[in-house]
Design a protein around this motif. Sequence first.
Motif, PDB file in Angstrom:
ATOM      1  N   VAL A  71       0.808  -1.215   0.000  1.00  0.00           N
ATOM      2  CA  VAL A  71       0.000   0.000   0.000  1.00  0.00           C
ATOM      3  C   VAL A  71       0.844   1.270   0.000  1.00  0.00           C
ATOM      4  O   VAL A  71       0.345   2.350  -0.313  1.00  0.00           O
ATOM      5  N   LEU A  72       2.137   1.159   0.336  1.00  0.00           N
ATOM      6  CA  LEU A  72       2.980   2.355   0.439  1.00  0.00           C
ATOM      7  C   LEU A  72       3.064   3.147  -0.866  1.00  0.00           C
ATOM      8  O   LEU A  72       2.984   4.387  -0.836  1.00  0.00           O
ATOM      9  N   PRO A  73       3.246   2.517  -2.039  1.00  0.00           N
ATOM     10  CA  PRO A  73       3.299   3.328  -3.275  1.00  0.00           C
ATOM     11  C   PRO A  73       2.039   4.160  -3.481  1.00  0.00           C
ATOM     12  O   PRO A  73       2.104   5.314  -3.899  1.00  0.00           O
ATOM     13  N   PHE A  74       0.873   3.570  -3.183  1.00  0.00           N
ATOM     14  CA  PHE A  74      -0.376   4.323  -3.360  1.00  0.00           C
ATOM     15  C   PHE A  74      -0.456   5.476  -2.362  1.00  0.00           C
ATOM     16  O   PHE A  74      -0.956   6.554  -2.686  1.00  0.00           O
ATOM     17  N   ALA A  75       0.052   5.239  -1.124  1.00  0.00           N
ATOM     18  CA  ALA A  75       0.027   6.306  -0.124  1.00  0.00           C
ATOM     19  C   ALA A  75       0.970   7.440  -0.504  1.00  0.00           C
ATOM     20  O   ALA A  75       0.643   8.612  -0.313  1.00  0.00           O
TER      21      ALA A  75
ATOM     22  N   PRO B 285      -1.937  10.017   2.388  1.00  0.00           N
ATOM     23  CA  PRO B 285      -2.046   9.033   3.463  1.00  0.00           C
ATOM     24  C   PRO B 285      -3.395   8.323   3.540  1.00  0.00           C
ATOM     25  O   PRO B 285      -3.473   7.218   4.062  1.00  0.00           O
ATOM     26  N   LEU B 286      -4.456   8.943   2.998  1.00  0.00           N
ATOM     27  CA  LEU B 286      -5.762   8.284   3.072  1.00  0.00           C
ATOM     28  C   LEU B 286      -5.771   6.962   2.317  1.00  0.00           C
ATOM     29  O   LEU B 286      -6.566   6.071   2.622  1.00  0.00           O
ATOM     30  N   ALA B 287      -4.887   6.810   1.319  1.00  0.00           N
ATOM     31  CA  ALA B 287      -4.824   5.559   0.567  1.00  0.00           C
ATOM     32  C   ALA B 287      -4.382   4.396   1.447  1.00  0.00           C
ATOM     33  O   ALA B 287      -4.619   3.231   1.122  1.00  0.00           O
ATOM     34  N   ALA B 288      -3.719   4.718   2.557  1.00  0.00           N
ATOM     35  CA  ALA B 288      -3.231   3.671   3.459  1.00  0.00           C
ATOM     36  C   ALA B 288      -4.216   3.366   4.592  1.00  0.00           C
ATOM     37  O   ALA B 288      -3.897   2.599   5.495  1.00  0.00           O
ATOM     38  N   ARG B 289      -5.420   3.967   4.560  1.00  0.00           N
ATOM     39  CA  ARG B 289      -6.359   3.825   5.682  1.00  0.00           C
ATOM     40  C   ARG B 289      -6.652   2.377   6.064  1.00  0.00           C
ATOM     41  O   ARG B 289      -6.612   2.035   7.257  1.00  0.00           O
ATOM     42  N   PRO B 290      -6.947   1.463   5.099  1.00  0.00           N
ATOM     43  CA  PRO B 290      -7.285   0.083   5.528  1.00  0.00           C
ATOM     44  C   PRO B 290      -6.150  -0.589   6.296  1.00  0.00           C
ATOM     45  O   PRO B 290      -6.379  -1.210   7.334  1.00  0.00           O
ATOM     46  N   VAL B 291      -4.920  -0.463   5.787  1.00  0.00           N
ATOM     47  CA  VAL B 291      -3.783  -1.104   6.449  1.00  0.00           C
ATOM     48  C   VAL B 291      -3.495  -0.428   7.788  1.00  0.00           C
ATOM     49  O   VAL B 291      -3.173  -1.087   8.783  1.00  0.00           O
ATOM     50  N   VAL B 292      -3.626   0.907   7.812  1.00  0.00           N
ATOM     51  CA  VAL B 292      -3.396   1.630   9.066  1.00  0.00           C
ATOM     52  C   VAL B 292      -4.397   1.188  10.127  1.00  0.00           C
ATOM     53  O   VAL B 292      -4.040   1.000  11.300  1.00  0.00           O
ATOM     54  N   ALA B 293      -5.659   1.010   9.738  1.00  0.00           N
ATOM     55  CA  ALA B 293      -6.677   0.582  10.694  1.00  0.00           C
ATOM     56  C   ALA B 293      -6.346  -0.789  11.274  1.00  0.00           C
ATOM     57  O   ALA B 293      -6.458  -1.014  12.487  1.00  0.00           O
ATOM     58  N   VAL B 294      -5.920  -1.727  10.405  1.00  0.00           N
ATOM     59  CA  VAL B 294      -5.544  -3.060  10.886  1.00  0.00           C
ATOM     60  C   VAL B 294      -4.319  -2.971  11.790  1.00  0.00           C
ATOM     61  O   VAL B 294      -4.241  -3.634  12.832  1.00  0.00           O
TER      62      VAL B 294
END
Length: 381
Positions: free
Chosen positions: A41-45, A50-59
């Motif tokens: 997910v880092l390339p998309f973030a 940073p919102l692109a990383a929301r699912p992984v950040v939540a987990v």
Amino acid sequence: MGERTIWEAVGRWRFLLSSWPWRAVAYVLSTPLAAAASLAVLPFALVGGPLAARPVVAVERRRLRLVRAASAGGPVSWWDVAHLLVVVLLAVPSLVLGLALVLVLALIAGPLFVTPDRVLALGFGEVRTVQEAVPFALTGLALLPLLLYVFALVAGVHSTVARALLHPSGTRLRTELVQVAQSRERLVTAFDAERRRIERDLHDGAQQRVVSLVMQLGIAKLELPPDSPAAESVAGAHAQAKQLLVELREFVHGIHPQALSDLGLPAALQELADRSPIPVTVRCHVPARPSGTVESAAYFVVTEALSNAAKHSGATRIEVAASLRHNVLTVEVTDDGRGGADTGHGSGLTGLADRCAALGGTLSLSSPENGPTTVRAEFPC
């Protein structure tokens, strides 16, 4: 009170007997999977924000609950993306620790799987019999506690970094709040120590002098002729001195009861019940003595509740319950009076509520019209 972070847990002697080592193991062993998701997910973030990383950040925030490093929730920011980079960097040591754990467990389980017709490779050599496998198993048993501490160390380092990255703006504020709470607790402790000192000084000093005065006046009254002019004055002074002694004893007892210091909360509560003008039933289950500060606060909550019930409630029966369960001391006073009590109208409980809060506890009042009235206090121990 239980450990709030893995660093607190590591410093306790019962660390290996608690759930903390296995929390650390679960956290470290799940890090490679988290690193793979973070890397994806880092390339998309980095491109989309940073919102692109929301699912992984939540987990990841929920995974951090294993070591109590951060809470779930809060807006996603670039600090969360930086934390994902840390997760990726920790993937390699996590894999190494995972392989080490597998090897140690294999050494311990070796005697269970070796057979005469099977050669068992245990990393450092080959064994063919149970006798040959036992030294490897003992080595594994010796290495396991050390390895668990290493897991805790890695998890602790990550938790510290996570706390700094996920809550950078709130770290100083939380530190100040902790310092304020500790300062309030120190003030309460100092206040209780001062109460004990005053009680001791009055008991050993003023009270003993009044006792001596009562005795001297009593002797003087006996020595004077009953019909002498001074006899009536001495008799009056003797009666006043005895009344003063009674009041002084009540005052000293109110400052800090001796029964609480010597015998603990159950005995002190029973003494309160015996002195109450209203019948009081006491139920206590306090298998271990809490700290003196907590014990004193609980005692004065009951004292104030009994005093209020006697003055204002019109109650005919009062129940006092005290229990210590799961490191929480709970005291509860219930009367069958008319109810309608209010902490904001001179009941005396407002100051006690502040004192409870200073110790990390709570004070609650339930007093509907027509009763019953229940005062409940809880203190973490």
